[in-house]
Design a protein around this motif. Structure first.
Motif, PDB file in Angstrom:
ATOM      1  N   THR A 199      18.292  61.783 -33.682  1.00 27.37           N
ATOM      2  CA  THR A 199      18.719  63.130 -32.812  1.00 27.37           C
ATOM      3  C   THR A 199      17.335  63.275 -32.286  1.00 27.37           C
ATOM      4  OG1 THR A 199      18.998  64.712 -34.538  1.00 27.37           O
ATOM      5  CG2 THR A 199      20.904  63.303 -33.565  1.00 27.37           C
ATOM      6  N   VAL A 200      17.502  63.945 -31.014  1.00 22.31           N
ATOM      7  CA  VAL A 200      16.127  64.784 -30.508  1.00 22.31           C
ATOM      8  C   VAL A 200      16.447  66.133 -31.111  1.00 22.31           C
ATOM      9  CG1 VAL A 200      15.075  65.724 -28.467  1.00 22.31           C
ATOM     10  CG2 VAL A 200      16.201  63.552 -28.374  1.00 22.31           C
ATOM     11  N   LYS A 201      15.090  66.521 -31.805  1.00 23.52           N
ATOM     12  CA  LYS A 201      14.918  67.692 -32.360  1.00 23.52           C
ATOM     13  C   LYS A 201      13.791  68.526 -31.795  1.00 23.52           C
ATOM     14  CE  LYS A 201      16.603  65.934 -36.707  1.00 23.52           C
ATOM     15  NZ  LYS A 201      16.228  65.687 -38.189  1.00 23.52           N
ATOM     16  N   PRO A 202      13.581  69.697 -31.839  1.00 25.56           N
ATOM     17  CA  PRO A 202      12.683  70.364 -31.513  1.00 25.56           C
ATOM     18  C   PRO A 202      11.413  70.647 -32.310  1.00 25.56           C
ATOM     19  CG  PRO A 202      14.346  72.441 -32.158  1.00 25.56           C
ATOM     20  CD  PRO A 202      14.837  70.756 -31.968  1.00 25.56           C
ATOM     21  N   LEU A 203      10.180  70.396 -31.914  1.00 25.70           N
ATOM     22  CA  LEU A 203       9.070  70.294 -32.876  1.00 25.70           C
ATOM     23  C   LEU A 203       8.333  71.554 -32.355  1.00 25.70           C
ATOM     24  CD1 LEU A 203       7.850  68.900 -35.104  1.00 25.70           C
ATOM     25  CD2 LEU A 203       6.302  67.555 -33.276  1.00 25.70           C
ATOM     26  N   VAL A 204       7.694  72.608 -33.256  1.00 30.25           N
ATOM     27  CA  VAL A 204       7.164  73.489 -32.997  1.00 30.25           C
ATOM     28  C   VAL A 204       5.619  73.135 -32.689  1.00 30.25           C
ATOM     29  CG1 VAL A 204       6.352  76.012 -33.670  1.00 30.25           C
ATOM     30  CG2 VAL A 204       8.507  75.315 -34.244  1.00 30.25           C
ATOM     31  N   MET A 205       5.159  73.484 -31.628  1.00 31.08           N
ATOM     32  CA  MET A 205       3.561  73.265 -31.402  1.00 31.08           C
ATOM     33  C   MET A 205       2.749  74.404 -31.579  1.00 31.08           C
ATOM     34  SD  MET A 205       3.901  69.934 -30.937  1.00 31.08           S
ATOM     35  CE  MET A 205       2.067  69.670 -30.548  1.00 31.08           C
ATOM     36  N   GLN A 206       3.222  75.582 -31.087  1.00 29.17           N
ATOM     37  CA  GLN A 206       2.569  76.847 -31.299  1.00 29.17           C
ATOM     38  C   GLN A 206       3.402  77.827 -31.508  1.00 29.17           C
ATOM     39  OE1 GLN A 206       0.840  78.604 -27.651  1.00 29.17           O
ATOM     40  NE2 GLN A 206      -1.063  78.339 -28.580  1.00 29.17           N
ATOM     41  N   MET A 207       3.166  78.937 -32.360  1.00 26.44           N
ATOM     42  CA  MET A 207       4.000  80.321 -32.303  1.00 26.44           C
ATOM     43  C   MET A 207       3.152  81.402 -32.757  1.00 26.44           C
ATOM     44  SD  MET A 207       7.041  80.796 -35.124  1.00 26.44           S
ATOM     45  CE  MET A 207       7.897  79.576 -34.413  1.00 26.44           C
ATOM     46  N   ASP A 208       3.490  82.492 -32.589  1.00 24.92           N
ATOM     47  CA  ASP A 208       2.706  83.650 -32.944  1.00 24.92           C
ATOM     48  C   ASP A 208       3.360  84.336 -33.944  1.00 24.92           C
ATOM     49  OD1 ASP A 208       1.103  83.755 -30.633  1.00 24.92           O
ATOM     50  OD2 ASP A 208       2.358  85.125 -29.497  1.00 24.92           O
ATOM     51  N   PHE A 209       2.659  84.716 -35.047  1.00 18.79           N
ATOM     52  CA  PHE A 209       3.119  85.608 -36.202  1.00 18.79           C
ATOM     53  C   PHE A 209       2.828  86.880 -36.089  1.00 18.79           C
ATOM     54  CE2 PHE A 209       3.035  81.046 -37.202  1.00 18.79           C
ATOM     55  CZ  PHE A 209       4.195  80.909 -37.896  1.00 18.79           C
ATOM     56  N   ALA A 210       3.408  88.045 -36.835  1.00 17.67           N
ATOM     57  CA  ALA A 210       3.332  89.371 -36.812  1.00 17.67           C
ATOM     58  C   ALA A 210       2.852  89.335 -38.442  1.00 17.67           C
ATOM     59  CB  ALA A 210       4.338  90.236 -36.298  1.00 17.67           C
ATOM     60  N   CYS A 211       1.818  90.062 -38.521  1.00 20.34           N
ATOM     61  CA  CYS A 211       1.327  90.629 -39.792  1.00 20.34           C
ATOM     62  C   CYS A 211       2.208  91.797 -40.422  1.00 20.34           C
ATOM     63  CB  CYS A 211      -0.024  91.361 -39.936  1.00 20.34           C
ATOM     64  SG  CYS A 211      -0.585  91.739 -41.338  1.00 20.34           S
ATOM     65  N   CYS A 221       0.039  95.224 -40.671  1.00 19.21           N
ATOM     66  CA  CYS A 221      -0.472  95.890 -39.916  1.00 19.21           C
ATOM     67  C   CYS A 221       0.046  95.755 -38.466  1.00 19.21           C
ATOM     68  CB  CYS A 221      -2.068  95.810 -39.622  1.00 19.21           C
ATOM     69  SG  CYS A 221      -2.487  94.091 -39.260  1.00 19.21           S
ATOM     70  N   GLY A 222       0.972  94.589 -38.285  1.00 18.97           N
ATOM     71  CA  GLY A 222       1.717  94.337 -37.161  1.00 18.97           C
ATOM     72  C   GLY A 222       0.799  93.673 -36.138  1.00 18.97           C
ATOM     73  N   THR A 223      -0.387  93.044 -36.583  1.00 14.20           N
ATOM     74  CA  THR A 223      -1.300  92.267 -35.527  1.00 14.20           C
ATOM     75  C   THR A 223      -0.664  90.916 -35.323  1.00 14.20           C
ATOM     76  OG1 THR A 223      -3.327  93.213 -36.518  1.00 14.20           O
ATOM     77  CG2 THR A 223      -3.753  91.167 -35.536  1.00 14.20           C
ATOM     78  N   SER A 224      -0.770  90.487 -34.085  1.00  6.58           N
ATOM     79  CA  SER A 224      -0.161  89.159 -33.736  1.00  6.58           C
ATOM     80  C   SER A 224      -1.114  88.097 -33.733  1.00  6.58           C
ATOM     81  CB  SER A 224       0.475  89.438 -32.267  1.00  6.58           C
ATOM     82  OG  SER A 224       1.130  87.970 -31.798  1.00  6.58           O
ATOM     83  N   ILE A 225      -0.971  87.115 -34.557  1.00  2.79           N
ATOM     84  CA  ILE A 225      -1.858  85.801 -34.729  1.00  2.79           C
ATOM     85  C   ILE A 225      -1.019  84.602 -34.226  1.00  2.79           C
ATOM     86  CG2 ILE A 225      -3.209  84.446 -36.290  1.00  2.79           C
ATOM     87  CD1 ILE A 225      -3.186  86.925 -38.026  1.00  2.79           C
ATOM     88  N   THR A 226      -1.857  84.095 -33.180  1.00  2.00           N
ATOM     89  CA  THR A 226      -1.167  82.687 -32.479  1.00  2.00           C
ATOM     90  C   THR A 226      -1.723  81.619 -33.628  1.00  2.00           C
ATOM     91  OG1 THR A 226      -1.424  83.590 -30.638  1.00  2.00           O
ATOM     92  CG2 THR A 226      -1.142  81.291 -30.602  1.00  2.00           C
ATOM     93  N   ARG A 227      -0.932  80.560 -33.890  1.00  2.00           N
ATOM     94  CA  ARG A 227      -1.199  79.421 -34.733  1.00  2.00           C
ATOM     95  C   ARG A 227      -0.744  78.138 -33.603  1.00  2.00           C
ATOM     96  NH1 ARG A 227      -3.953  78.838 -39.671  1.00  2.00           N
ATOM     97  NH2 ARG A 227      -2.189  77.510 -40.278  1.00  2.00           N
ATOM     98  N   ASP A 228      -1.526  77.312 -33.880  1.00  2.00           N
ATOM     99  CA  ASP A 228      -1.216  75.788 -33.239  1.00  2.00           C
ATOM    100  C   ASP A 228      -0.934  74.779 -34.157  1.00  2.00           C
ATOM    101  OD1 ASP A 228      -1.804  76.450 -30.449  1.00  2.00           O
ATOM    102  OD2 ASP A 228      -3.943  76.577 -30.928  1.00  2.00           O
ATOM    103  N   PHE A 229       0.126  74.031 -33.886  1.00  2.00           N
ATOM    104  CA  PHE A 229       0.466  73.069 -34.760  1.00  2.00           C
ATOM    105  C   PHE A 229       0.541  71.642 -34.121  1.00  2.00           C
ATOM    106  CE2 PHE A 229       3.071  76.937 -35.531  1.00  2.00           C
ATOM    107  CZ  PHE A 229       2.488  77.136 -36.712  1.00  2.00           C
ATOM    108  N   PRO A 230      -0.734  71.024 -33.897  1.00  2.00           N
ATOM    109  CA  PRO A 230      -0.911  69.846 -33.155  1.00  2.00           C
ATOM    110  C   PRO A 230      -0.085  68.825 -33.620  1.00  2.00           C
ATOM    111  CG  PRO A 230      -2.997  70.238 -34.161  1.00  2.00           C
ATOM    112  CD  PRO A 230      -1.992  71.295 -34.419  1.00  2.00           C
ATOM    113  N   ASP A 231      -0.029  68.605 -34.973  1.00  2.00           N
ATOM    114  CA  ASP A 231       0.761  67.467 -35.724  1.00  2.00           C
ATOM    115  C   ASP A 231       2.027  67.866 -36.164  1.00  2.00           C
ATOM    116  OD1 ASP A 231       0.059  69.356 -37.583  1.00  2.00           O
ATOM    117  OD2 ASP A 231      -0.779  67.763 -38.966  1.00  2.00           O
ATOM    118  N   GLY A 232       2.618  68.948 -35.803  1.00  2.00           N
ATOM    119  CA  GLY A 232       4.013  69.303 -36.057  1.00  2.00           C
ATOM    120  C   GLY A 232       4.299  70.101 -37.233  1.00  2.00           C
ATOM    121  N   LYS A 233       3.177  70.179 -38.487  1.00  2.00           N
ATOM    122  CA  LYS A 233       3.247  70.807 -39.384  1.00  2.00           C
ATOM    123  C   LYS A 233       3.361  72.309 -39.402  1.00  2.00           C
ATOM    124  CE  LYS A 233       1.283  66.837 -42.064  1.00  2.00           C
ATOM    125  NZ  LYS A 233       2.372  65.969 -42.185  1.00  2.00           N
TER     126      LYS A 233
END
Length: 164
Positions: free
Chosen positions: A103-115, A118-130
């Motif tokens: 089945t077609v499933k969503p794969l996360v390529m990029q997402m922000d995370f909040a500490c 302190c609440g700082t937002s950090i963007t992470r890239d997942f080019p291989d989907g991991k």
């Protein structure tokens, strides 16, 4: 040639041999073979501009992407079982029989995370989907290792496994 719409996705089927015969830009055909992703994006943008100007604002959304679907490219016909990593970023014409698909499933390529500290937002890239959260907070002096994903910022693509 007609642009087709299926479930909000626009595509234009294009016969490669016919396009090459009609095209006066032989340089473009060379680029299409050597850098297909860039060439197809340029073709898509050009087509979008033509349709947007022809149909006007009310008929054609400014943000609609038209995908070019090439067919009839006999120079690089390969069997599906021979499709390997060496063909990444190359224009190929694949022939084969699909036995099973997931089945077609969503794969996360990029997402922000909040500490959590302190609440700082950090963007992470997942080019291989991991998927993995940041190892440590980037803010000077925080050094927290706990993060909450900000799901609304997730950039997803459709992912599907194919067995042949």
């Amino acid at each position: 040639m007609h642009v087709k719409e299926v479930d909000g996705t626009f595509s234009l089927p294009l016969d490669f041999l016919q396009f090459r015969k009609l095209s006066e830009l032989q340089e473009f055909c060379v680029i299409l073979e050597s850098k297909p992703k860039d060439a197809l994006l340029c073709m898509s943008a050009s087509l979008h501009k033509v349709f947007f100007e022809k149909l006007g604002d009310e008929s054609f959304d400014d943000f609609v992407k038209i995908n070019i679907r090439l067919h009839n490219y006999p120079e690089s016909v390969i069997a599906l079982k021979n499709l390997k990593a060496a063909y990444i970023d190359r224009l190929v014409y694949v022939r084969g029989t699909v036995v099973k698909v997931s089945t077609v499933k969503p794969l996360v390529m990029q997402m922000d995370f909040a500490c959590t500290k302190c609440g700082t937002s950090i963007t992470r890239d997942f080019p291989d989907g991991k998927f993995s959260p940041p190892p440590i907070c980037k803010l000077h002096g925080c050094k927290c290792r706990t993060f909450n994903p900000i799901r609304s910022t997730a950039r997803l693509i459709d992912f599907q496994k194919i067995r042949w």
